[in-house]
Design an enzyme around this catalytic site. Structure first.
Site, PDB file in Angstrom:
ATOM      1  N   TYR A   1      33.248 153.803  60.883  1.00 56.27           N
ATOM      2  CA  TYR A   1      32.296 153.330  59.862  1.00 56.27           C
ATOM      3  C   TYR A   1      32.846 153.472  58.448  1.00 56.27           C
ATOM      4  O   TYR A   1      33.516 154.453  58.140  1.00 56.27           O
ATOM      5  CB  TYR A   1      31.008 154.163  59.918  1.00 56.27           C
ATOM      6  CG  TYR A   1      30.169 153.924  61.140  1.00 56.27           C
ATOM      7  CD1 TYR A   1      29.185 152.957  61.150  1.00 56.27           C
ATOM      8  CD2 TYR A   1      30.361 154.696  62.290  1.00 56.27           C
ATOM      9  CE1 TYR A   1      28.400 152.747  62.274  1.00 56.27           C
ATOM     10  CE2 TYR A   1      29.581 154.491  63.425  1.00 56.27           C
ATOM     11  CZ  TYR A   1      28.606 153.520  63.411  1.00 56.27           C
ATOM     12  OH  TYR A   1      27.840 153.321  64.523  1.00 56.27           O
TER      13      TYR A   1
ATOM     14  N   ARG B   1      21.207 160.175  64.603  1.00 57.83           N
ATOM     15  CA  ARG B   1      22.663 160.006  64.639  1.00 57.83           C
ATOM     16  C   ARG B   1      23.288 161.180  63.891  1.00 57.83           C
ATOM     17  O   ARG B   1      23.323 161.199  62.652  1.00 57.83           O
ATOM     18  CB  ARG B   1      23.094 158.699  63.945  1.00 57.83           C
ATOM     19  CG  ARG B   1      22.556 157.436  64.587  1.00 57.83           C
ATOM     20  CD  ARG B   1      23.271 157.105  65.906  1.00 57.83           C
ATOM     21  NE  ARG B   1      22.746 155.873  66.480  1.00 57.83           N
ATOM     22  CZ  ARG B   1      21.697 155.787  67.284  1.00 57.83           C
ATOM     23  NH1 ARG B   1      21.040 156.870  67.625  1.00 57.83           N
ATOM     24  NH2 ARG B   1      21.303 154.628  67.761  1.00 57.83           N
TER      25      ARG B   1
ATOM     26  N   GLY C   1      14.387 156.901  78.984  1.00 62.00           N
ATOM     27  CA  GLY C   1      15.465 156.437  79.853  1.00 62.00           C
ATOM     28  C   GLY C   1      15.242 155.011  80.342  1.00 62.00           C
ATOM     29  O   GLY C   1      14.354 154.310  79.862  1.00 62.00           O
TER      30      GLY C   1
ATOM     31  N   ALA D   1      19.395 148.248  72.573  1.00 64.32           N
ATOM     32  CA  ALA D   1      18.270 148.205  73.531  1.00 64.32           C
ATOM     33  C   ALA D   1      17.013 148.757  72.870  1.00 64.32           C
ATOM     34  O   ALA D   1      15.939 148.144  72.915  1.00 64.32           O
ATOM     35  CB  ALA D   1      18.601 149.022  74.778  1.00 64.32           C
ATOM     36  N   GLY D   2      17.153 149.908  72.232  1.00 69.79           N
ATOM     37  CA  GLY D   2      15.999 150.532  71.582  1.00 69.79           C
ATOM     38  C   GLY D   2      15.477 149.688  70.423  1.00 69.79           C
ATOM     39  O   GLY D   2      14.268 149.626  70.184  1.00 69.79           O
ATOM     40  N   ASP D   3      16.376 149.028  69.714  1.00 65.56           N
ATOM     41  CA  ASP D   3      15.964 148.185  68.568  1.00 65.56           C
ATOM     42  C   ASP D   3      15.164 146.974  69.058  1.00 65.56           C
ATOM     43  O   ASP D   3      14.147 146.600  68.464  1.00 65.56           O
ATOM     44  CB  ASP D   3      17.189 147.682  67.793  1.00 65.56           C
ATOM     45  CG  ASP D   3      18.122 148.805  67.390  1.00 65.56           C
ATOM     46  OD1 ASP D   3      17.642 149.943  67.247  1.00 65.56           O
ATOM     47  OD2 ASP D   3      19.334 148.546  67.236  1.00 65.56           O
TER      48      ASP D   3
HETATM   49  P1  ADP Z   1      18.511 153.273  72.554  1.00 69.68           P
HETATM   50  O1  ADP Z   1      19.472 154.356  72.954  1.00 69.68           O
HETATM   51  O2  ADP Z   1      19.118 152.033  71.966  1.00 69.68           O
HETATM   52  O3  ADP Z   1      17.311 153.786  71.771  1.00 69.68           O
HETATM   53  P2  ADP Z   1      17.314 153.497  75.130  1.00 69.68           P
HETATM   54  O4  ADP Z   1      18.388 153.942  76.057  1.00 69.68           O
HETATM   55  O5  ADP Z   1      16.303 154.495  74.664  1.00 69.68           O
HETATM   56  O6  ADP Z   1      17.911 152.713  73.905  1.00 69.68           O
HETATM   57  O7  ADP Z   1      16.537 152.300  75.842  1.00 69.68           O
HETATM   58  C1  ADP Z   1      15.526 151.611  75.182  1.00 69.68           C
HETATM   59  C2  ADP Z   1      14.782 150.804  76.195  1.00 69.68           C
HETATM   60  O8  ADP Z   1      15.670 149.854  76.781  1.00 69.68           O
HETATM   61  C3  ADP Z   1      14.226 151.596  77.357  1.00 69.68           C
HETATM   62  O9  ADP Z   1      12.968 152.158  77.032  1.00 69.68           O
HETATM   63  C4  ADP Z   1      14.119 150.527  78.433  1.00 69.68           C
HETATM   64  O10 ADP Z   1      12.933 149.779  78.248  1.00 69.68           O
HETATM   65  C5  ADP Z   1      15.299 149.623  78.121  1.00 69.68           C
HETATM   66  N1  ADP Z   1      16.447 149.965  78.965  1.00 69.68           N
HETATM   67  C6  ADP Z   1      17.491 150.775  78.680  1.00 69.68           C
HETATM   68  N2  ADP Z   1      18.371 150.838  79.716  1.00 69.68           N
HETATM   69  C7  ADP Z   1      17.857 150.048  80.683  1.00 69.68           C
HETATM   70  C8  ADP Z   1      18.252 149.665  82.022  1.00 69.68           C
HETATM   71  N3  ADP Z   1      19.396 150.105  82.573  1.00 69.68           N
HETATM   72  N4  ADP Z   1      17.456 148.808  82.705  1.00 69.68           N
HETATM   73  C9  ADP Z   1      16.322 148.311  82.172  1.00 69.68           C
HETATM   74  N5  ADP Z   1      15.892 148.640  80.929  1.00 69.68           N
HETATM   75  C10 ADP Z   1      16.624 149.470  80.213  1.00 69.68           C
END
Ligand code: ADP
Length: 311
Positions: free
Chosen positions: A100, A167, A227, A256-258
């Site tokens: 970064y 982070r 998870g 994924a979380g975003d």
């Molecule tokens: P981040 O680390 O970006 O915050 P997370 O790991 O907490 O993301 O995941 C956020 C969301 O993404 C989870 O609540 C779930 O809905 C979805 N997700 C993450 N991994 C998977 C997976 N392997 N299969 C289906 N959905 C997933």
């Protein structure tokens, strides 16, 4: 029109293609969420509250915001600073590493642009979102200013939304992060933590413990991303567990979380109940992880979401 503003930083992303070529795009947690919210719910006003530079890349960044139909009324231009940059390298085993350059980015100066006029306009929004990353890029003086702004907005009926998104490398110490998070939880009406976000700082390793902690902090709507297979919510004291079907073919879990946050908040702003909003958010997140990078191709994403967005 219902509206939400995401406060934070979008960065220039550089990805190694081969020894002499890099692909450039734009990403950052709040930007990613703003994009996915708007793609799912085009009738909502999804805005970004940030600062960019007065340089060519910043102009392209703002063009990208506009291309995604994101409201740029509060994408301020700093006359001397430039955007933060990060570089992703993937090794032969598919492991990614990040470098970064964001310590002196334009977005870190966002608070200097929040004058009374801007705050008055923000007070008309339905939601204002901040993440743990948005907090981490502000120095102490600016963070104090942010608490005052969030208090004012909350007093005006704006739903303050907080995703801790911890982070470690962005903070000087765990204690510094914890005291900022304590303050943000106390100011937030809605929070969307991941269980692992609170494990390190607060020693909370289970969703029910996270819910209890957030309730005690005063949050009314708590959405815990637990998870790949479960989301646990507590809305006005009503707890509910929502199983999520894990995706078999995971390509890249970036953002994924975003995506989850953007789709969930858009769904709630559109009047979906909690169960349906979680289903929509899980579908969005589960779709994004099947594509490389933070921003999935629009056509494929919109196609996957069609059942939710046409409802
Ligand atoms: P981040 O680390 O970006 O915050 P997370 O790991 O907490 O993301 O995941 C956020 C969301 O993404 C989870 O609540 C779930 O809905 C979805 N997700 C993450 N991994 C998977 C997976 N392997 N299969 C289906 N959905 C997933």
């Amino acid at each position: 029109m219902k509206s939400i503003y995401f406060l934070g930083e979008c960065m220039v992303e550089l990805k190694s293609i081969d020894d002499t070529t890099m692909r450039q795009s734009f990403a950052g947690d709040v930007y990613n969420s703003a994009v996915y919210l708007k793609r799912c719910f085009p009738s909502l006003n999804s805005g970004i509250l940030t600062a960019v530079g007065d340089d060519a890349l910043s102009k392209r960044m703002v063009e990208q915001f506009e291309q995604e139909q994101i409201n740029v009324d509060f994408a301020f231009v700093h006359s001397t600073k430039a955007p933060g940059v990060y570089y992703i390298q993937t090794d032969e085993n598919g492991e990614r590493s990040f470098t970064y350059w964001r310590n002196d980015s334009a977005a870190r100066q966002i608070m200097t642009f929040l004058d009374d006029d801007v705050i008055d306009k923000l007070a008309e929004a339905d939601m204002v979102f901040v993440s743990g990353i948005s907090l981490a890029i502000l120095d102490n003086t600016e963070l104090n200013k942010l608490w005052g702004v969030l208090e004012t907005l909350r007093g005006n009926g704006v739903n303050i939304v907080f995703d801790p998104n911890y982070r470690a490398r962005l903070w000087h110490s765990q204690q510094e992060a914890k005291s900022a998070f304590d303050r943000a939880f106390a100011l937030a009406n809605t929070t969307l933590p991941g269980v692992e976000d609170l494990a390190v700082l607060y020693g909370l390793k289970r969703a029910d413990k996270v819910i209890q902690f957030c309730r005690e902090a005063g949050c009314q709507e708590i959405v815990v991303k637990d998870g790949p297979s479960s989301v646990v919510t507590s809305v006005n004291g009503q707890m509910e567990v929502h199983p999520v079907k894990p995706v078999d073919h995971v390509v890249d879990t970036t953002s994924a979380g975003d995506a989850f946050n953007g789709a969930y908040l858009g769904a709630r702003l559109s009047g979906f109940d909690v169960k349906k909003a979680v289903a929509c958010a899980a579908k969005a997140a589960g779709t994004v992880i099947q594509y490389p990078g933070a921003i999935a191709p629009a056509e494929a994403f919109n196609h996957a979401m069609v059942d939710f967005v046409s409802a």
